[in-house]
Scaffold this active site. Structure first.
Site, mmCIF file in Angstrom:
data_model
loop_
_atom_site.group_PDB
_atom_site.id
_atom_site.type_symbol
_atom_site.label_atom_id
_atom_site.label_comp_id
_atom_site.label_asym_id
_atom_site.label_seq_id
_atom_site.Cartn_x
_atom_site.Cartn_y
_atom_site.Cartn_z
ATOM 1 N N ASP A 210 0.871 -1.176 0.000
ATOM 2 C CA ASP A 210 0.000 0.000 0.000
ATOM 3 C C ASP A 210 0.910 1.229 0.000
ATOM 4 O OD1 ASP A 210 -1.450 2.222 0.701
ATOM 5 O OD2 ASP A 210 -2.523 1.283 2.355
ATOM 6 N N CYS A 374 -8.469 6.554 10.134
ATOM 7 C CA CYS A 374 -8.836 5.270 9.513
ATOM 8 C C CYS A 374 -7.859 4.165 9.905
ATOM 9 C CB CYS A 374 -8.931 5.372 7.990
ATOM 10 S SG CYS A 374 -10.154 6.543 7.444
HETATM 11 N N1 7TS Z 1 -3.750 3.556 2.583
HETATM 12 C C1 7TS Z 1 -3.145 4.503 3.297
HETATM 13 C C2 7TS Z 1 -1.846 4.220 3.960
HETATM 14 C C3 7TS Z 1 -3.732 5.765 3.401
HETATM 15 O O1 7TS Z 1 -3.127 6.718 4.104
HETATM 16 C C4 7TS Z 1 -4.967 6.013 2.755
HETATM 17 C C5 7TS Z 1 -5.685 7.331 2.899
HETATM 18 C C6 7TS Z 1 -5.541 4.987 2.001
HETATM 19 C C7 7TS Z 1 -4.901 3.764 1.942
HETATM 20 C C8 7TS Z 1 -6.814 5.163 1.231
HETATM 21 O O2 7TS Z 1 -6.602 6.050 0.185
HETATM 22 P P1 7TS Z 1 -7.826 6.531 -0.738
HETATM 23 O O3 7TS Z 1 -7.229 7.586 -1.600
HETATM 24 O O4 7TS Z 1 -8.294 5.352 -1.497
HETATM 25 O O5 7TS Z 1 -8.865 7.069 0.196
HETATM 26 N N2 7TS Z 1 -5.331 8.053 4.045
HETATM 27 C C9 7TS Z 1 -5.925 9.154 4.520
HETATM 28 C C10 7TS Z 1 -5.434 9.835 5.634
HETATM 29 O O6 7TS Z 1 -4.439 9.510 6.266
HETATM 30 N N3 7TS Z 1 -6.230 10.893 5.889
HETATM 31 O O7 7TS Z 1 -7.217 10.919 4.978
HETATM 32 C C11 7TS Z 1 -7.032 9.841 4.117
#
Ligand code: 7TS
Length: 416
Positions: A210, A374
């Site tokens: 990720d 999250c």
């Molecule tokens: N993985 C990590 C490590 C993340 O920080 C995030 C989003 C996601 C997956 C998901 O990403 P998306 O673009 O599909 O939503 N992180 C955050 C955060 O730290 N604050 O808001 C979103």
């Protein structure tokens, strides 16, 4: 080394010049100059990206991969050019290995649903870690529920570092998938994904990394890491929302079933039999976020022009300075103290709930994120409900960090 004197340059471009490329940064919030330290949630966009999106709609809006007319061909070329830029950005071996998705969340769901459903059954293990974002937990829980596989979780120590001896013990010939965050969005910890991938491969498991929080901050080389899948989001690398990338090794993607059915992902359809398109289109059903994909390519151009290693070096100085300043404050505890870190500093205060910290900071024009980010299981691990998190980008300055510290001091005064 003291971080009192930070040279505000990213490579040979001054941060003052860089900031002029980001129109949003010059505004005031609550009467104070905006100090944007919520880059972990989403980054701001340079004018080149904003213009690329508006140029698409003003000058060549049309659907891709299907039209013989000039606009459609032009849009297709721009979209596919962007795929090439993504390939280069993460050093993938081929453009077929680059799949446009909505974001990291969709990329992980695609792998869990397509690869997981076909390759997991009762007695198999999926390994994740304690510091995963919900989007790298819940899809695996769902597919384990559906297939009877078991989800195992690598523990972390009090500094927020993965316990690799536990990981080694957990790995076995039952391990089918390891899915690990490259850089934690809450702790900042950078995980040794290359080594972890080698360890998983020794047992015959595939590895997803990720990269939502590493792609904006580090030079990523998927071939060097050796991972089978790598996911990141456009909106965290100065690109638009609603677009992201799944990288997958070609031979693995070839053998995976489509994730969604629809237009563009087929070669031929009849009521008796449907055959699927080649990579990467097999995984790109329906009209995609065309402007977003093009904007993402332009965002990567911007990062590449600065140089990812220059970005990493500059941000590290800013973060070290922030951590030094916060460490000296009484009643404040930093959550996440790994030696290898980037992107963020998370903290809690004895006197104030993170939500109150965020609210007071906002009145000072300082935007941070507060909450569980999250990562609720990670909050449970540290026995806290939430943290206050400042997250940097290359357009932040030392004075942004000073404003953060002054505002946190104000929280101490008010609540202390
Ligand atoms: N993985 C990590 C490590 C993340 O920080 C995030 C989003 C996601 C997956 C998901 O990403 P998306 O673009 O599909 O939503 N992180 C955050 C955060 O730290 N604050 O808001 C979103």
């Amino acid at each position: 080394m003291s971080q009192q004197h930070i040279k505000e340059y990213v490579g040979d471009k001054s941060v003052e010049e860089i900031r002029k490329d980001f129109p949003i940064l010059s505004q005031k919030v609550n009467g104070k100059p905006l100090v944007y330290l919520d880059n972990g949630a989403t980054t701001q966009k340079p004018l080149t990206v904003i213009n690329a999106i508006s140029d698409y709609y003003k000058e060549y809006n049309s659907n891709i991969h299907r039209g013989v007319h000039a606009l459609s061909q032009f849009a297709t070329d721009k979209y596919e050019e962007s795929r090439g830029k993504v390939r280069a950005f993460i050093n993938a071996g081929a453009e077929e290995e680059i799949i446009f998705v909505r974001g990291t969340t969709e990329a992980i769901n695609l792998v869990a649903e397509s690869y997981g459903r076909s390759n997991l059954s009762s007695g198999d293990d999926v390994i994740i870690s304690t510091m995963e974002h919900h989007s790298n937990i819940v899809p695996w829980q769902m597919i384990c529920d559906n297939t009877g596989a078991t989800l195992k979780v690598i523990p972390i120590d009090d500094n927020g570092v993965l316990m690799l001896d536990e990981y080694e013990r957990m790995l076995s010939s039952n391990t089918k998938i390891v899915s690990i965050v490259h850089q934690s969005n809450t702790l900042g910890t950078i995980n040794p994904v290359k080594m972890m991938t080698e360890m998983a491969h020794d047992k015959g498991a595939v590895v997803l990394v990720d990269g939502a929080q590493s792609a904006p901050h580090l030079a990523v080389d998927v071939q060097e890491i050796g991972c089978d899948f790598f996911a990141f989001s456009g909106h965290k690398v100065c690109g638009p929302t609603g677009v992201g990338i799944l990288y997958g090794k070609k031979d693995i993607l070839e053998n995976m079933k489509p994730y969604q059915g629809g237009g563009d992902m087929i070669r031929s359809v009849s009521f008796e039999h449907t055959s699927y398109n080649d990579l990467p289109y097999k995984f790109e059903a329906g009209t995609p976020n065309i402007a977003g994909g093009i904007g993402l390519g332009v965002a990567l151009d911007y990062l590449v022009s600065l140089g990812m290693s220059n970005i990493a070096a500059y941000e590290k100085e800013l973060l070290l300075y922030a951590r030094q300043q916060l460490t000296g404050m009484s009643g404040l505890r930093i959550i996440g103290n790994a030696e290898q870190f980037g992107g963020v500093v998370s903290f809690v205060m004895e006197s104030a709930h993170p939500h109150d910290i965020g609210t007071i900071l906002d009145t000072e024009g300082v935007a941070i994120r507060t909450g569980h980010h999250c990562t609720q299981p990670l909050m449970d691990r540290f026995d806290i409900p939430a943290t206050a998190r400042a997250s940097v980008s290359f357009y932040n300055t030392k004075s942004d960090i000073d404003a953060l510290i002054v505002a946190v001091d104000r929280v101490s005064e008010l609540f202390g």
